[in-house]
Design an enzyme around this catalytic site. Structure first.
Site, PDB file in Angstrom:
ATOM      1  N   LEU A 105       0.886  -1.166   0.000  1.00  0.00           N
ATOM      2  CA  LEU A 105       0.000   0.000   0.000  1.00  0.00           C
ATOM      3  C   LEU A 105       0.925   1.216   0.000  1.00  0.00           C
ATOM      4  CD1 LEU A 105      -2.738  -0.933   2.641  1.00  0.00           C
ATOM      5  CD2 LEU A 105      -2.926  -0.982   0.149  1.00  0.00           C
ATOM      6  N   ASP A 106       0.501   2.282  -0.665  1.00  0.00           N
ATOM      7  CA  ASP A 106       1.312   3.496  -0.669  1.00  0.00           C
ATOM      8  C   ASP A 106       1.448   4.024   0.754  1.00  0.00           C
ATOM      9  OD1 ASP A 106       1.340   3.335  -3.412  1.00  0.00           O
ATOM     10  OD2 ASP A 106      -0.357   4.699  -3.662  1.00  0.00           O
ATOM     11  N   LYS A 107       2.439   4.887   0.937  1.00  0.00           N
ATOM     12  CA  LYS A 107       2.688   5.417   2.286  1.00  0.00           C
ATOM     13  C   LYS A 107       1.433   6.084   2.854  1.00  0.00           C
ATOM     14  CE  LYS A 107       6.023   8.195   4.795  1.00  0.00           C
ATOM     15  NZ  LYS A 107       7.108   9.146   4.747  1.00  0.00           N
ATOM     16  N   HIS A 190       0.545   2.305  -7.764  1.00  0.00           N
ATOM     17  CA  HIS A 190      -0.373   3.461  -7.644  1.00  0.00           C
ATOM     18  C   HIS A 190      -1.609   3.306  -8.518  1.00  0.00           C
ATOM     19  CE1 HIS A 190       2.670   5.454  -5.400  1.00  0.00           C
ATOM     20  NE2 HIS A 190       3.331   5.999  -6.391  1.00  0.00           N
ATOM     21  N   LYS A 193      -4.961   5.292  -7.806  1.00  0.00           N
ATOM     22  CA  LYS A 193      -4.726   6.737  -7.950  1.00  0.00           C
ATOM     23  C   LYS A 193      -4.543   7.112  -9.415  1.00  0.00           C
ATOM     24  CE  LYS A 193      -2.549   7.266  -3.448  1.00  0.00           C
ATOM     25  NZ  LYS A 193      -1.259   7.252  -2.780  1.00  0.00           N
TER      26      LYS A 193
END
Ligand code: URA
Length: 240
Positions: A105-107, A190, A193
């Protein structure tokens, strides 16, 4: 299975550290096959022997599976000089078990992250061939429309050439900001997004709520973790 030191077996549950295991044994609170064992250096086969700690049967697992409710601000990595990783959210004993995040998962993304040291099942779940569904909740700028849903459903090619498989966009609320559930069958960098940005609706907030048939435990506070149950691990095995 190979015999292992008693403190290692006890610490593998994640409930006690090796030091605590030693203290418990000294206090006579560790019983193996009905006999109190005071030295944690003794070796046993955890699959064959009945081990009780504090009167509780020890449930030994060869592999550890953890559900973490990831907060924003942590990297999905085991080590990273750039900041804190999701492993920093686990107690030290668990940090030593060779756990790694199953996918990323992204930060700034929150929610369901699995960690394990069972490489074969983790890699099978991540394999692009398996198409294990991942469900996200997203808040975006701009009004999401049925046209956006259709674009997701047929599969998008992004400006940089990234080909995305058909995905599901389900609008929950639409206005100046919108909310939606997104189901992806893959996990490119990503991806949520980028897909929403390509529709001109950049993501403001992103949370993963489900992987395959496993949903984020609503009772698990952000930043907290728990062990998967045997049933949950079996459910994951049915996906691969
Ligand atoms: N898609 C994203 O864009 N970010 C994530 O963290 C997960 C899926």
């Amino acid at each position: 299975m190979e015999k292992q030191r008693l403190d290692k077996i006890i610490a593998s549950t994640g409930k006690w550290s090796r030091r605590e295991a030693k203290e418990l044994a000294h206090r006579g609170q560790v019983v193996v096959n009905g006999i109190t064992v005071r030295s944690v250096e003794e070796k046993f086969d955890p699959n064959l022997e009945e081990i009780f700690v504090n009167g509780e049967a020890l449930c030994y697992r060869r592999y550890t599976w953890i559900m973490l409710n990831k907060p924003a601000g942590y990297l999905s990595a085991t080590e990273d000089g750039r900041g804190e990783t999701v492993l920093d959210l686990l107690p030290r004993e668990l940090q030593r078990q060779g756990l790694f995040p199953v996918g990323r998962l992204d930060k700034d993304t929150e929610g369901l992250l699995l960690l394990t040291n069972e490489g074969s099942l983790a890699h099978a779940l991540l394999s692009p061939k398996r198409h294990v569904d991942k469900l996200y909740y997203a808040r975006t700028t701009g009004r999401l429309t049925e046209e956006d849903c259709r674009a997701f459903a047929v599969g998008m090619t992004l400006g940089d050439g990234l080909q995305c498989l058909p995905a599901k966009l389900e609008i929950l609320t639409a206005g100046e900001e919108s909310e939606a559930h997104i189901t992806l069958r893959e996990g490119k960098f990503h991806q949520v997004k980028r897909m929403l940005a390509a529709r001109g609706k950049p993501v403001l907030y992103l949370e993963r709520i489900q992987i395959g048939n496993l949903t984020l435990d609503p009772g698990l506070p952000r930043g907290a973790f728990r062990f998967l149950t045997e049933e949950e691990i079996e459910k994951l095995r049915t996906l691969v």
